[in-house]
Write an enzyme that holds these catalytic residues in place. Structure first.
Site, PDB file in Angstrom:
ATOM      1  CG  LEU A 224       8.469   4.814  12.801  1.00 36.80           C
ATOM      2  CD1 LEU A 224       8.883   4.345  11.402  1.00 36.80           C
ATOM      3  CD2 LEU A 224       9.654   4.655  13.752  1.00 36.80           C
ATOM      4  CD  GLN A 230       5.968   0.383   8.078  1.00 39.26           C
ATOM      5  OE1 GLN A 230       6.196  -0.197   7.030  1.00 39.26           O
ATOM      6  NE2 GLN A 230       6.889   1.053   8.746  1.00 39.26           N
ATOM      7  N   GLY A 231       0.660  -0.550   7.045  1.00 40.35           N
ATOM      8  CA  GLY A 231      -0.296  -1.021   6.032  1.00 40.35           C
ATOM      9  C   GLY A 231      -1.604  -1.522   6.634  1.00 40.35           C
ATOM     10  CD  GLN A 232      -1.366  -4.220  10.734  1.00 38.34           C
ATOM     11  OE1 GLN A 232      -1.954  -4.245  11.801  1.00 38.34           O
ATOM     12  NE2 GLN A 232      -0.134  -4.666  10.597  1.00 38.34           N
ATOM     13  CG  HIS A 234      -2.524   0.992  13.071  1.00 36.20           C
ATOM     14  ND1 HIS A 234      -3.648   0.977  13.864  1.00 36.20           N
ATOM     15  CD2 HIS A 234      -2.178  -0.307  12.879  1.00 36.20           C
ATOM     16  CE1 HIS A 234      -3.965  -0.271  14.152  1.00 36.20           C
ATOM     17  NE2 HIS A 234      -3.092  -1.071  13.559  1.00 36.20           N
ATOM     18  N   GLY A 235      -1.547   4.519  10.310  1.00 29.49           N
ATOM     19  CA  GLY A 235      -0.988   5.810   9.911  1.00 29.49           C
ATOM     20  C   GLY A 235      -2.112   6.801   9.613  1.00 29.49           C
ATOM     21  CB  ALA A 236      -5.230   6.444   7.631  1.00 31.53           C
ATOM     22  CD  GLU A 258      11.510  19.172   8.984  1.00 30.51           C
ATOM     23  OE1 GLU A 258      10.896  19.490  10.019  1.00 30.51           O
ATOM     24  OE2 GLU A 258      12.677  18.775   8.985  1.00 30.51           O
TER      25      GLU A 258
HETATM   26  N1  CO6 Z   1      -9.040   2.798   3.008  1.00 26.14           N
HETATM   27  C1  CO6 Z   1      -8.288   2.795   1.904  1.00 26.14           C
HETATM   28  N2  CO6 Z   1      -6.991   3.133   1.880  1.00 26.14           N
HETATM   29  C2  CO6 Z   1      -6.460   3.525   3.032  1.00 26.14           C
HETATM   30  C3  CO6 Z   1      -7.182   3.576   4.250  1.00 26.14           C
HETATM   31  C4  CO6 Z   1      -8.556   3.178   4.197  1.00 26.14           C
HETATM   32  N3  CO6 Z   1      -9.338   3.190   5.292  1.00 26.14           N
HETATM   33  N4  CO6 Z   1      -6.356   4.017   5.228  1.00 26.14           N
HETATM   34  C5  CO6 Z   1      -5.168   4.225   4.653  1.00 26.14           C
HETATM   35  N5  CO6 Z   1      -5.229   3.957   3.338  1.00 26.14           N
HETATM   36  C6  CO6 Z   1      -4.187   3.995   2.362  1.00 26.14           C
HETATM   37  C7  CO6 Z   1      -3.179   5.040   2.383  1.00 26.14           C
HETATM   38  O1  CO6 Z   1      -3.382   6.073   1.488  1.00 26.14           O
HETATM   39  C8  CO6 Z   1      -1.926   4.264   1.990  1.00 26.14           C
HETATM   40  O2  CO6 Z   1      -1.841   3.976   0.612  1.00 26.14           O
HETATM   41  P1  CO6 Z   1      -0.742   2.992  -0.020  1.00 26.14           P
HETATM   42  O3  CO6 Z   1       0.562   3.333   0.651  1.00 26.14           O
HETATM   43  O4  CO6 Z   1      -0.773   3.285  -1.464  1.00 26.14           O
HETATM   44  O5  CO6 Z   1      -1.165   1.585   0.270  1.00 26.14           O
HETATM   45  C9  CO6 Z   1      -2.091   2.975   2.662  1.00 26.14           C
HETATM   46  O6  CO6 Z   1      -3.473   2.808   2.736  1.00 26.14           O
HETATM   47  C10 CO6 Z   1      -1.353   2.849   3.937  1.00 26.14           C
HETATM   48  O7  CO6 Z   1      -1.975   3.618   4.903  1.00 26.14           O
HETATM   49  P2  CO6 Z   1      -1.788   3.210   6.372  1.00 26.14           P
HETATM   50  O8  CO6 Z   1      -2.649   4.073   7.222  1.00 26.14           O
HETATM   51  O9  CO6 Z   1      -1.952   1.750   6.524  1.00 26.14           O
HETATM   52  O10 CO6 Z   1      -0.250   3.642   6.565  1.00 26.14           O
HETATM   53  P3  CO6 Z   1       0.792   3.129   7.631  1.00 26.14           P
HETATM   54  O11 CO6 Z   1       0.129   2.804   8.914  1.00 26.14           O
HETATM   55  O12 CO6 Z   1       1.671   2.104   7.027  1.00 26.14           O
HETATM   56  O13 CO6 Z   1       1.639   4.480   7.847  1.00 26.14           O
HETATM   57  C11 CO6 Z   1       3.703   5.490   7.123  1.00 26.14           C
HETATM   58  C12 CO6 Z   1       2.269   5.095   6.738  1.00 26.14           C
HETATM   59  C13 CO6 Z   1       4.375   6.138   5.918  1.00 26.14           C
HETATM   60  C14 CO6 Z   1       3.666   6.483   8.281  1.00 26.14           C
HETATM   61  C15 CO6 Z   1       4.426   4.197   7.556  1.00 26.14           C
HETATM   62  O14 CO6 Z   1       4.409   3.272   6.531  1.00 26.14           O
HETATM   63  C16 CO6 Z   1       5.854   4.433   8.025  1.00 26.14           C
HETATM   64  O15 CO6 Z   1       6.067   4.776   9.172  1.00 26.14           O
HETATM   65  N6  CO6 Z   1       6.842   4.240   7.124  1.00 26.14           N
HETATM   66  C17 CO6 Z   1       8.258   4.362   7.472  1.00 26.14           C
HETATM   67  C18 CO6 Z   1       8.646   5.771   7.890  1.00 26.14           C
HETATM   68  C19 CO6 Z   1       8.228   6.793   6.898  1.00 26.14           C
HETATM   69  O16 CO6 Z   1       8.412   6.622   5.710  1.00 26.14           O
HETATM   70  N7  CO6 Z   1       7.666   7.887   7.422  1.00 26.14           N
HETATM   71  C20 CO6 Z   1       7.292   9.009   6.632  1.00 26.14           C
HETATM   72  C21 CO6 Z   1       8.492   9.797   6.348  1.00 26.14           C
HETATM   73  S1  CO6 Z   1       8.564  11.169   7.425  1.00 26.14           S
HETATM   74  O17 CO6 Z   1       7.587  12.304   5.427  1.00 26.14           O
HETATM   75  C22 CO6 Z   1       7.811  12.416   6.580  1.00 26.14           C
HETATM   76  C23 CO6 Z   1       6.802  14.667   6.524  1.00 26.14           C
HETATM   77  C24 CO6 Z   1       7.402  13.648   7.399  1.00 26.14           C
HETATM   78  C25 CO6 Z   1       6.383  13.226   8.421  1.00 26.14           C
END
Ligand code: CO6
Length: 323
Positions: A224, A230-232, A234-236, A258
């Site tokens: 999470l 989000q979208g900045q 940090h997840g990456a 999982e």
């Molecule tokens: N350049 C270009 N693109 C990038 C870069 C860079 N440097 N870094 C990341 N990205 C892309 C990445 O592929 C993502 O693509 P789009 O979604 O198509 O825009 C996007 O940029 C976002 O990456 P970011 O690192 O900004 O992601 P974020 O910090 O928002 O974290 C998340 C992603 C899913 C963890 C977060 O949005 C979140 O917590 N969402 C709610 C909870 C959730 O859905 N968690 C995952 C479900 S649990 O599946 C699960 C297996 C278990 C862990």
């Protein structure tokens, strides 16, 4: 009568207001409020009955996650219709959040100053800087690996995991007494009144599964990044740091996830592709020769990425170089 009663039905995704509070001003600033994506685990059909203008405030101090719970409303159904009762909103929320929360803003604000002495739990595994979107200032982010032996972490995690309910559709609380869990926490390091603070940005839990005959297969279970962050990217950063932490461990076979959601899959594809780009076998000139055994073994040995995921990365790379 039916339509009059319908006016007392509230959408809990709208009524619930979440906040990460850094200063007293944040408490009254609408801009710092964020809403859940889901609330069905607490409220059937994501609705509650019996209130007009219901607001469920669940505010957390940004660092310690000291919690404030307040249920505000203009009127209840019982005020107007004798004998009809409203749902017990506070009682429901209480089942899911740990005891020790505040119900008064003054108590909460008195505890907010304690955020200044909060330090992340466990050991630092990664640090990066990034300019802030709003003011272009460089901010520092730190990733810590914690465990339940860190004093205070058990209680802190109990507050942190409450966010999962609002953002992961099928989230459930984990058994923290099982020591096979790994906890990775991401904080923003900012200064307030000259004192360094650590505000929670996001976190990940990873379970150490056994892999035959003598290896570990860590499985990412929950991830999470809190909505204001989000979208900045940090997840990456978090995913790559955790991946690299396990790459360095000789006992780890590969890293799995999982029941990955669509957004997690996109994130993992991005991170794995970025890492695989550094491997000779994934160099652009080899892509036209198809998915080969060299790719499988390099991804497995150097990055602990399994064959199926290596294939996905290959497809992504191939697509990227196709006109
Ligand atoms: N350049 C270009 N693109 C990038 C870069 C860079 N440097 N870094 C990341 N990205 C892309 C990445 O592929 C993502 O693509 P789009 O979604 O198509 O825009 C996007 O940029 C976002 O990456 P970011 O690192 O900004 O992601 P974020 O910090 O928002 O974290 C998340 C992603 C899913 C963890 C977060 O949005 C979140 O917590 N969402 C709610 C909870 C959730 O859905 N968690 C995952 C479900 S649990 O599946 C699960 C297996 C278990 C862990």
């Amino acid at each position: 009568m039916q339509t009059q009663l319908a006016a007392y039905k509230c959408d809990t995704n709208e009524a619930i207001c979440l906040k990460l509070v850094r200063t007293a001003e944040d408490l009254v600033d609408e801009e710092t409020t964020f809403k859940p994506e889901f609330s069905h685990q607490l409220f059937e059909n994501e609705t509650v009955f019996g209130y007009k203008e219901l607001q469920i405030r669940l505010y957390y101090s940004a660092c310690r996650l000291t919690t404030l719970l307040q249920v505000k409303f203009a009127s209840t159904v019982a005020d107007r219709f004798k004998g009809i009762e409203q749902d017990d909103v506070e009682g429901k929320i209480k089942e899911f959040i740990p005891l020790g929360y505040c119900t008064g803003a003054d108590d909460f604000l008195a505890l907010l100053s304690k955020d200044a002495t909060f330090k992340p739990f466990g050991e630092l595994i990664h640090l990066y800087t990034q300019p802030c979107r709003e003011n272009d200032q460089e901010y520092t982010y730190v990733i810590y690996k914690a465990d339940m032996t860190c004093p205070g972490f058990r209680e802190y995690h109990a507050r942190l995991q409450t966010f999962l309910l609002w953002y992961i559709e099928t989230a459930s609380y984990i058994d923290v007494d099982d020591d096979k869990w790994n906890y990775f926490l991401l904080f923003e390091n900012f200064e307030h009144d000259g004192v360094p603070h650590y505000a929670i940005v996001g976190y990940m839990t990873v379970y150490n599964y056994y892999a035959y005959p003598d290896k570990i297969r860590p499985r990412i279970s929950q991830m999470l990044v809190l909505p204001p962050f989000q979208g900045q990217t940090h997840g990456a950063h978090l995913l790559e740091a955790v991946h690299k932490f396990f790459i360095a461990d000789a006992d780890v076979l590969d890293i799995t996830a999982e029941d990955p959601s669509e957004s997690f899959t996109r994130l993992r594809d991005f991170v794995d592709t970025k890492m695989c780009c550094q491997l000779p076998s994934f160099a652009t000139e080899h892509l036209s020769q198809g998915f080969g055994s060299e790719m499988i073994s390099e991804a497995q040995q150097k990055l602990k990425i399994n064959k199926k995921q290596a294939r996905r990365v290959y497809e992504i790379r191939r697509l990227g170089v196709t006109d």
